[in-house]
Design an enzyme around this catalytic site. Sequence first.
Site, short mmCIF file in Angstrom:
data_model
loop_
_atom_site.label_atom_id
_atom_site.label_comp_id
_atom_site.label_asym_id
_atom_site.label_seq_id
_atom_site.Cartn_x
_atom_site.Cartn_y
_atom_site.Cartn_z
CB CYS A 56 -1.00 -0.01 1.16
SG CYS A 56 -0.27 0.02 2.82
CG HIS A 107 -4.43 -0.41 3.93
ND1 HIS A 107 -3.60 -1.17 3.14
CD2 HIS A 107 -5.48 -0.06 3.13
CE1 HIS A 107 -4.13 -1.29 1.93
NE2 HIS A 107 -5.27 -0.61 1.89
CG HIS A 119 -6.67 0.02 -1.33
ND1 HIS A 119 -6.59 -1.13 -0.59
CD2 HIS A 119 -7.89 -0.01 -1.92
CE1 HIS A 119 -7.72 -1.82 -0.72
NE2 HIS A 119 -8.52 -1.16 -1.52
#
Length: 157
Positions: A56, A107, A119
Amino acid sequence: MFKKISLVLAGTILLSSFSASTTAPVSAGESLSESVNEYVGVPYKWGGTTKNGMDCSGFILAVFDHFNIDLPRVSRDQAKTGTPVARENLRPGDLVFFNTSGKGISHVGIYVENNKFAHASSSKGVTLSRMDQGYFATRYVTARRITNDSSYQHMVR
């Protein structure tokens, strides 16, 4: 009024431009949607930062590198950059952060529009997901704006 219409149109163009990943070289005049779209479909790889695989925060680095914006390597450090932005004031290009590990920010993605963000998913690779439904609905932590108005206009033109 014109500025608001332009922003809505830019977000719509950003959303409509997501399709299969391309291998075209990056141009100096590339928009945010083109940059993000370039990576859609790239597989997930922990620690990865290339089209062979990325995580990510590596995805964030790759996209924003197109605009000469330097960011820290990991999501928890990326969450300390820029300025905080309220969820109801998100605009395309803002970074959105989630707690997926139960241990704080773990994240990151790039806000697109209408509660969607791009993402690198550990199960799907680089993809679009909704922030307000399913897995991410209860894991949202914060968002940061890393662009000023001038660089934002350049990114979403």
